[in-house]
Design a protein around this motif. Structure first.
Motif, PDB file in Angstrom:
ATOM      1  N   ARG A 141       3.647  10.575  -9.504  1.00 20.40           N
ATOM      2  CA  ARG A 141       2.962  10.252 -10.765  1.00 20.40           C
ATOM      3  C   ARG A 141       3.369  11.174 -11.904  1.00 20.40           C
ATOM      4  O   ARG A 141       3.303  10.784 -13.077  1.00 20.40           O
ATOM      5  CB  ARG A 141       1.451  10.294 -10.568  1.00 20.40           C
ATOM      6  CG  ARG A 141       0.900  11.642 -10.151  1.00 20.40           C
ATOM      7  CD  ARG A 141      -0.544  11.518  -9.680  1.00 20.40           C
ATOM      8  NE  ARG A 141      -1.125  12.807  -9.290  1.00 20.40           N
ATOM      9  CZ  ARG A 141      -0.902  13.410  -8.128  1.00 20.40           C
ATOM     10  NH1 ARG A 141      -0.107  12.832  -7.228  1.00 20.40           N
ATOM     11  NH2 ARG A 141      -1.481  14.573  -7.853  1.00 20.40           N
ATOM     12  N   ASP A 142       3.795  12.414 -11.590  1.00 24.52           N
ATOM     13  CA  ASP A 142       4.216  13.336 -12.647  1.00 24.52           C
ATOM     14  C   ASP A 142       5.493  12.880 -13.346  1.00 24.52           C
ATOM     15  O   ASP A 142       5.809  13.349 -14.442  1.00 24.52           O
ATOM     16  CB  ASP A 142       4.422  14.741 -12.073  1.00 24.52           C
ATOM     17  CG  ASP A 142       5.450  14.769 -10.956  1.00 24.52           C
ATOM     18  OD1 ASP A 142       5.321  13.958 -10.006  1.00 24.52           O
ATOM     19  OD2 ASP A 142       6.383  15.572 -11.027  1.00 24.52           O
ATOM     20  N   LEU A 143       6.238  11.957 -12.721  1.00 25.60           N
ATOM     21  CA  LEU A 143       7.476  11.445 -13.322  1.00 25.60           C
ATOM     22  C   LEU A 143       7.279  10.092 -13.985  1.00 25.60           C
ATOM     23  O   LEU A 143       8.236   9.533 -14.538  1.00 25.60           O
ATOM     24  CB  LEU A 143       8.574  11.331 -12.253  1.00 25.60           C
ATOM     25  CG  LEU A 143       9.016  12.641 -11.595  1.00 25.60           C
ATOM     26  CD1 LEU A 143      10.115  12.373 -10.581  1.00 25.60           C
ATOM     27  CD2 LEU A 143       9.488  13.645 -12.631  1.00 25.60           C
ATOM     28  N   LEU A 144       6.069   9.558 -13.913  1.00 25.13           N
ATOM     29  CA  LEU A 144       5.798   8.248 -14.499  1.00 25.13           C
ATOM     30  C   LEU A 144       5.093   8.428 -15.839  1.00 25.13           C
ATOM     31  O   LEU A 144       3.954   8.909 -15.892  1.00 25.13           O
ATOM     32  CB  LEU A 144       4.916   7.413 -13.554  1.00 25.13           C
ATOM     33  CG  LEU A 144       5.526   7.076 -12.188  1.00 25.13           C
ATOM     34  CD1 LEU A 144       4.480   6.408 -11.303  1.00 25.13           C
ATOM     35  CD2 LEU A 144       6.733   6.168 -12.348  1.00 25.13           C
ATOM     36  N   SER A 151       0.833  -1.207   0.000  1.00 28.80           N
ATOM     37  CA  SER A 151       0.000   0.000   0.000  1.00 28.80           C
ATOM     38  C   SER A 151       0.867   1.257   0.000  1.00 28.80           C
ATOM     39  O   SER A 151       0.515   2.269  -0.627  1.00 28.80           O
ATOM     40  CB  SER A 151      -0.944   0.003   1.199  1.00 28.80           C
ATOM     41  OG  SER A 151      -0.233  -0.099   2.421  1.00 28.80           O
ATOM     42  N   THR A 152       2.013   1.198   0.687  1.00 32.15           N
ATOM     43  CA  THR A 152       2.940   2.329   0.672  1.00 32.15           C
ATOM     44  C   THR A 152       3.509   2.537  -0.725  1.00 32.15           C
ATOM     45  O   THR A 152       3.662   3.681  -1.177  1.00 32.15           O
ATOM     46  CB  THR A 152       4.076   2.110   1.681  1.00 32.15           C
ATOM     47  OG1 THR A 152       3.530   1.965   2.991  1.00 32.15           O
ATOM     48  CG2 THR A 152       5.049   3.285   1.674  1.00 32.15           C
ATOM     49  N   ALA A 153       3.836   1.443  -1.412  1.00 31.49           N
ATOM     50  CA  ALA A 153       4.344   1.557  -2.782  1.00 31.49           C
ATOM     51  C   ALA A 153       3.303   2.205  -3.691  1.00 31.49           C
ATOM     52  O   ALA A 153       3.630   3.059  -4.528  1.00 31.49           O
ATOM     53  CB  ALA A 153       4.746   0.184  -3.319  1.00 31.49           C
ATOM     54  N   ALA A 154       2.051   1.811  -3.526  1.00 31.80           N
ATOM     55  CA  ALA A 154       0.980   2.393  -4.342  1.00 31.80           C
ATOM     56  C   ALA A 154       0.852   3.892  -4.070  1.00 31.80           C
ATOM     57  O   ALA A 154       0.747   4.701  -5.007  1.00 31.80           O
ATOM     58  CB  ALA A 154      -0.336   1.683  -4.063  1.00 31.80           C
ATOM     59  N   LEU A 155       0.864   4.270  -2.794  1.00 31.88           N
ATOM     60  CA  LEU A 155       0.778   5.689  -2.446  1.00 31.88           C
ATOM     61  C   LEU A 155       2.012   6.443  -2.944  1.00 31.88           C
ATOM     62  O   LEU A 155       1.901   7.560  -3.468  1.00 31.88           O
ATOM     63  CB  LEU A 155       0.645   5.851  -0.930  1.00 31.88           C
ATOM     64  CG  LEU A 155       0.627   7.285  -0.396  1.00 31.88           C
ATOM     65  CD1 LEU A 155      -0.519   8.080  -1.018  1.00 31.88           C
ATOM     66  CD2 LEU A 155       0.527   7.292   1.130  1.00 31.88           C
ATOM     67  N   GLY A 156       3.187   5.834  -2.795  1.00 31.50           N
ATOM     68  CA  GLY A 156       4.418   6.473  -3.243  1.00 31.50           C
ATOM     69  C   GLY A 156       4.419   6.726  -4.743  1.00 31.50           C
ATOM     70  O   GLY A 156       4.808   7.810  -5.211  1.00 31.50           O
ATOM     71  N   LEU A 157       3.988   5.736  -5.526  1.00 31.52           N
ATOM     72  CA  LEU A 157       3.916   5.914  -6.978  1.00 31.52           C
ATOM     73  C   LEU A 157       2.913   7.009  -7.340  1.00 31.52           C
ATOM     74  O   LEU A 157       3.118   7.746  -8.324  1.00 31.52           O
ATOM     75  CB  LEU A 157       3.543   4.596  -7.647  1.00 31.52           C
ATOM     76  CG  LEU A 157       4.626   3.500  -7.604  1.00 31.52           C
ATOM     77  CD1 LEU A 157       4.080   2.181  -8.149  1.00 31.52           C
ATOM     78  CD2 LEU A 157       5.864   3.924  -8.388  1.00 31.52           C
ATOM     79  N   TRP A 158       1.857   7.131  -6.566  1.00 34.58           N
ATOM     80  CA  TRP A 158       0.903   8.208  -6.810  1.00 34.58           C
ATOM     81  C   TRP A 158       1.539   9.574  -6.540  1.00 34.58           C
ATOM     82  O   TRP A 158       1.313  10.527  -7.287  1.00 34.58           O
ATOM     83  CB  TRP A 158      -0.339   8.015  -5.935  1.00 34.58           C
ATOM     84  CG  TRP A 158      -1.397   9.060  -6.187  1.00 34.58           C
ATOM     85  CD1 TRP A 158      -2.327   9.082  -7.188  1.00 34.58           C
ATOM     86  CD2 TRP A 158      -1.602  10.248  -5.401  1.00 34.58           C
ATOM     87  NE1 TRP A 158      -3.101  10.213  -7.090  1.00 34.58           N
ATOM     88  CE2 TRP A 158      -2.678  10.943  -6.008  1.00 34.58           C
ATOM     89  CE3 TRP A 158      -0.988  10.787  -4.270  1.00 34.58           C
ATOM     90  CZ2 TRP A 158      -3.154  12.155  -5.507  1.00 34.58           C
ATOM     91  CZ3 TRP A 158      -1.457  11.987  -3.771  1.00 34.58           C
ATOM     92  CH2 TRP A 158      -2.528  12.654  -4.379  1.00 34.58           C
TER      93      TRP A 158
END
Length: 444
Positions: free
Chosen positions: A216-219, A206-213
Motif C-alpha cells: 500500500r505504501d507504493l500505491l 482475496s490474495t490480490a486484496a491482501l497483496g495490494l495491502w
C-alpha cells in the motif's frame, strides 16, 4: 571463527542469498497446490468426470496465466533497481504502471474467454462431456484473471524489495483460503466442478486484496494515478521482450510432449514423467535465480559494480552446487523417483532409457536459470529475448528436425532429449557471450 576466503564473500552475503532463495523454494513447492487441492478434494466425489474436468481446466488456466509471468519478472527488475537506488518515486511509478497493465490484461483475458476455450479444444479435442465440465471450470476461473495477474505484480514487488517471506506468506494464504472454500463449496454445498472453480477465484481475489495491502505504501491515492507515456513505452517494451522469450520457451516444452505423441502413448507418458524431473530442478534453481534478480537489481540501483560482481560470483557458485546435487540425486535415485511417479511397467522401463539425459541436464541447464536471474537483475530484457531466439531457432529446432531424419524410429525420442539438452546449454553460452559484450561496453 574461521573466515571465508575473500572470493567467497562473507557469511552474511550467503545468508542474504538464502533469505530470498529459501522462502521462494518453499513457495515454488506450495504454488502448484492451488490446482492440486481442487483435484484432491473433488477426486473423492463419486463420478471421475468431475476430477478430469477440474484437472484439465486447471491445466489450461495455469498455462494462460503462465504466459503472463513476464509481469512478475519485469516488475522485480524495476522495483529492485528502485530499491537499491532508494527511489520511492521510481518504485511507485513502476507499481502504478504494472498494476494498470495487469488489470488491463486481466480484463482482456475475461473478454477473450470464448477464444481461449476454442483454441484449447482445437488442440486437445476432449470428449464432449469432459469438455463441458472443463469449460465450466475455465469460464469461472478466468473471471479472476485481473486478480491473478495483480498477484504476479505483487510477487515481483515483494521480491524486488527482498521481502521473500511475505511472498511465501501470500502463497500459503492462497492455499489456505482455497482449502476452506473447497470444503464449503464442494463438500458442503455439493457444487462439484463449479465449486472448485469459485474456490480458486475466491483464493486469487482475496490474495490480490491482501497483496495490494502489503504494498500500500507504493500505491498513490486514486486521483493521483496517471500513466507516463515515456515510462509506459519503456516498461511495455520490457514486458514484450520477456513475453516473447516465454513463448519461445513454452514452444520447446510443448514439443517435448506434443511431438513425442508420434512415438506412441508409452513414450509420451515416459516423457511426461521425466519432465517432472525438470520441475524438481526448477524448484531449487529458480530460488537462486530469484535471489540474484533482487540482489543484482539492488546493486544496479546503487551503482555498485563491486556488489554486482560479488552477487554474480556467489549465486553462480550456489547454482553450480545445486546442479551437482541434482545430478547426484538423479544418478542415485532416479529409478526410485520414476517409480514414485508411475507404477506402469512399460512406462518405467521406457523412462529409464532416457534417464541419463536428466542426470546431465542440471549441469548443462543451470546456467540458463542463473543467467535469467542476472539478466532480470540488470534489466537486460532485450538480450534475454535475443538469446532465447538464437537458442530455440538456431539450436533446438535444427537439432530436433535433423535428429528425426538421422535417427532410427526406436531412437528418435533420444533426438528430442538431445535437442532440449543442447538448447539449455546454448542458452547459457549465448547469455554468457551477450553479458561479456555488455560488460565491455560499460567499461569503454
Amino acid at each position: 571463527m574461521e573466515k571465508l576466503p575473500s572470493w567467497l564473500g562473507q557469511r552474511a552475503d550467503h545468508r542474504a542469498i538464502f533469505a530470498i532463495a529459501l522462502p521462494m523454494i518453499i513457495s515454488n513447492i506450495a504454488a502448484p497446490l492451488l490446482g492440486l487441492v481442487d483435484t484432491a478434494i473433488i477426486g473423492h466425489l463419486p463420478q471421475s468426470i468431475y476430477l478430469s474436468g477440474v484437472a484439465l481446466g486447471a491445466m489450461i488456466t495455469s498455462f494462460t496465466y503462465l504466459l503472463c509471468m513476464f509481469l512478475r519478472m519485469t516488475t522485480t527488475a524495476e522495483i529492485a533497481h528502485a530499491f537499491g537506488a532508494r527511489r520511492s518515486d521510481l518504485a511507485q511509478q513502476t507499481t502504478t504502471h504494472a498494476v494498470v497493465i495487469a488489470a488491463v490484461l486481466g480484463l482482456a483475458i475475461i473478454l477473450l474467454r470464448p477464444v481461449i476455450l476454442q483454441l484449447a479444444w482445437a488442440v486437445i479435442e476432449p470428449d464432449p462431456e469432459l469438455q463441458r465440465y472443463a469449460s465450466q471450470y475455465i469460464d469461472i476461473r478466468l473471471w479472476a484473471a485481473p486478480a491473478a495477474l495483480i498477484n504476479l505484480v505483487v510477487l515481483g514487488i515483494l521480491l524486488g524489495r527482498q521481502q521473500a517471506k511475505y511472498a511465501m506468506g501470500l502463497v500459503i494464504f492462497t492455499n489456505a483460503v482455497n482449502v476452506v472454500a473447497d470444503i464449503i463449496l464442494i463438500i458442503g454445498l455439493d457444487l462439484n466442478v463449479v465449486g472448485a472453480a469459485w474456490a480458486s477465484v475466491l483464493a486469487e481475489t482475496s490474495t490480490a486484496a491482501l497483496g495490494l495491502w502489503l504494498i500500500r505504501d507504493l500505491l498513490p491515492p486514486w486521483r493521483q494515478w496517471h500513466i507516463t507515456p515515456a515510462y509506459f513505452k519503456q516498461f511495455g517494451a520490457m514486458n514484450r521482450d520477456v513475453f516473447i522469450r516465454s513463448l519461445l520457451l513454452q514452444f520447446c516444452m510443448a514439443v517435448m510432449t506434443g511431438y513425442a505423441a508420434r512415438f506412441g502413448a508409452v513414450t509420451v507418458a515416459a516423457n511426461a514423467v521425466l519432465m517432472q524431473f525438470l520441475m524438481l530442478i526448477s524448484l531449487g534453481l529458480d530460488g537462486i535465480a530469484y535471489a540474484i534478480e533482487a540482489l543484482l537489481g539492488a546493486a544496479r540501483g546503487q551503482g555498485s559494480r563491486h556488489k554486482i560482481r560479488l552477487w554474480m560470483r556467489l549465486c553462480a557458485l550456489w547454482s553450480l552446487l545445486f546442479a551437482c546435487a541434482y545430478s547426484v540425486v538423479f544418478w542415485g535415485f532416479g529409478d526410485g523417483i520414476i517409480r514414485l511417479l508411475t507404477d506402469l511397467p512399460e512406462v518405467i522401463q521406457t523412462a529409464k532409457l532416457y534417464l541419463p539425459w536428466l542426470i546431465i541436464m542440471p549441469l548443462l541447464g543451470h546456467w540458463s536459470y542463473y543467467f535469467d536471474g542476472v539478466y532480470i537483475g540488470l534489466g537486460l530484457t532485450r538480450a534475454m529475448r535475443n538469446t532465447m531466439a538464437i537458442s530455440v531457432l538456431g539450436v533446438f529446432v535444427p537439432t530436433w528436425l535433423i535428429s528425426q531424419q538421422w535417427l532410427a524410429e526406436e531412437h528418435a525420442n533420444h533426438g528430442l532429449w538431445l535437442a532440449l539438452s543442447l538448447f539449455l546449454l546454448a542458452r547459457g553460452v549465448t547469455q554468457w557471450f551477450y553479458l561479456k559484450r555488455h560488460q565491455r561496453r560499460l567499461s569503454t
